[in-house]
Design an enzyme around this catalytic site. Structure first.
Site, PDB file in Angstrom:
ATOM      1  N   GLY A  33      83.752   2.468-132.783  1.00  0.00           N
ATOM      2  CA  GLY A  33      84.515   2.258-131.563  1.00  0.00           C
ATOM      3  C   GLY A  33      84.157   3.265-130.504  1.00  0.00           C
ATOM      4  CG  ASN A  34      84.430   2.466-126.633  1.00  0.00           C
ATOM      5  OD1 ASN A  34      85.413   2.579-125.919  1.00  0.00           O
ATOM      6  ND2 ASN A  34      83.885   1.277-126.910  1.00  0.00           N
ATOM      7  NE  ARG A  35      86.913  10.711-126.302  1.00  0.00           N
ATOM      8  CZ  ARG A  35      86.646  11.868-125.709  1.00  0.00           C
ATOM      9  NH1 ARG A  35      85.424  12.347-125.752  1.00  0.00           N
ATOM     10  NH2 ARG A  35      87.580  12.524-125.077  1.00  0.00           N
TER      11      ARG A  35
END
Ligand code: CTP
Ligand code: CA
Length: 229
Positions: A33-35
């Site tokens: 995932g990412n932020r």
């Protein structure tokens, strides 16, 4: 445009906004995932609705309250996001891709939880490319005059990278912001430059994500012009 006194200049328009960050599953409990928090995309959706637009918000893994008066389509992966955006785009006057879409996904999905084994090194994770939704939407232009907007988070030589990306993606506008350890992600504020395919460049000073959203809609509304909705 003065904030707090929204012009109803998007009345009769349909806009599609993607927000959040995609998650690419490895097994039933893990993902890449990412932020991205989704806050910029939600601000875009809320401000467009306040300016009279019908809004479809494709929301990838966000944990934010639904903006009022907006149709929210929840998605998980980049491929689900692509499907939802392409489904809504043919009817849209503008498509704004604020979501952080994973460039790669695991090549294999383990249907059972991946376990560690005594004395064995972990298997490397093989990745494959995800589709580029923005480039696809920009190439297709499902509707004549449709305005396509991308976002880019860059770390070094932000403007040069932004210009190159704008050309590569084929979109009309690219919102470029500089990111670092504690900048942009999850923050209520943002600072950016909006680059236009016609050579224009609009700096947006540090401020709330709603102010950047209003600048984006000002530029979109100018491109939609006087044409009947
Ligand atoms: N984007 C997309 N589909 C992808 C990747 C990105 O639609 N598979 C969109 C994002 O929503 C964003 C824009 O493209 O609006 C730019 O994303 P960015 O990650 O900055 O661009 P990339 O082309 O993926 O370049 P980079 O290698 O710098 O990540
Ligand atoms: Ca990327």
């Amino acid at each position: 445009l003065a904030r707090g006194v929204p012009a109803r200049d998007l009345t009769g328009r349909h806009v599609v906004v993607s927000a959040g960050g995609t998650r690419e599953p490895l097994d039933p409990v893990r993902y890449l995932g990412n932020r991205s928090s989704g806050r910029q995309g939600y601000a875009l959706a809320a401000t467009a609705a306040a300016r009279g637009a019908r809004v479809t918000l494709v929301a990838a893994n966000t944990a934010l309250p639904d903006p009022g008066g907006v149709t929210v389509v929840p998605v998980g992966t980049a491929r689900q996001l692509r499907e939802a955006v392409l489904k809504a785009a043919p009817d849209a006057d503008a498509v704004v891709m604020a979501a952080a879409v994973a460039d790669f996904r695991p090549a294999h999905y383990a249907s059972g939880k991946i376990k560690k084994r005594d004395g064995q090194d972990p298997e490397p994770v093989a990745l494959v490319r995800n589709p580029d939704v923005l480039a696809e939407v920009a190439a297709e232009r499902a509707r004549p005059g449709q305005v396509v907007v991308g976002f880019a988070a860059e770390t070094d030589d932000v403007l040069a990278a932004g210009r190159a990306k704008l050309a590569r993606k084929g979109c009309d506008l690219l919102v470029v912001n500089e990111v670092g350890e504690d900048r942009t992600f999850g923050s209520p504020d943002n600072e950016a430059v909006v680059l236009a395919a016609d050579g224009g460049s609009t700096p947006v000073p540090h401020g709330p994500k709603e102010a950047l959203a209003d600048t984006v809609w000002d530029l979109v509304a100018a491109r939609l012009g006087q044409g009947a909705p």
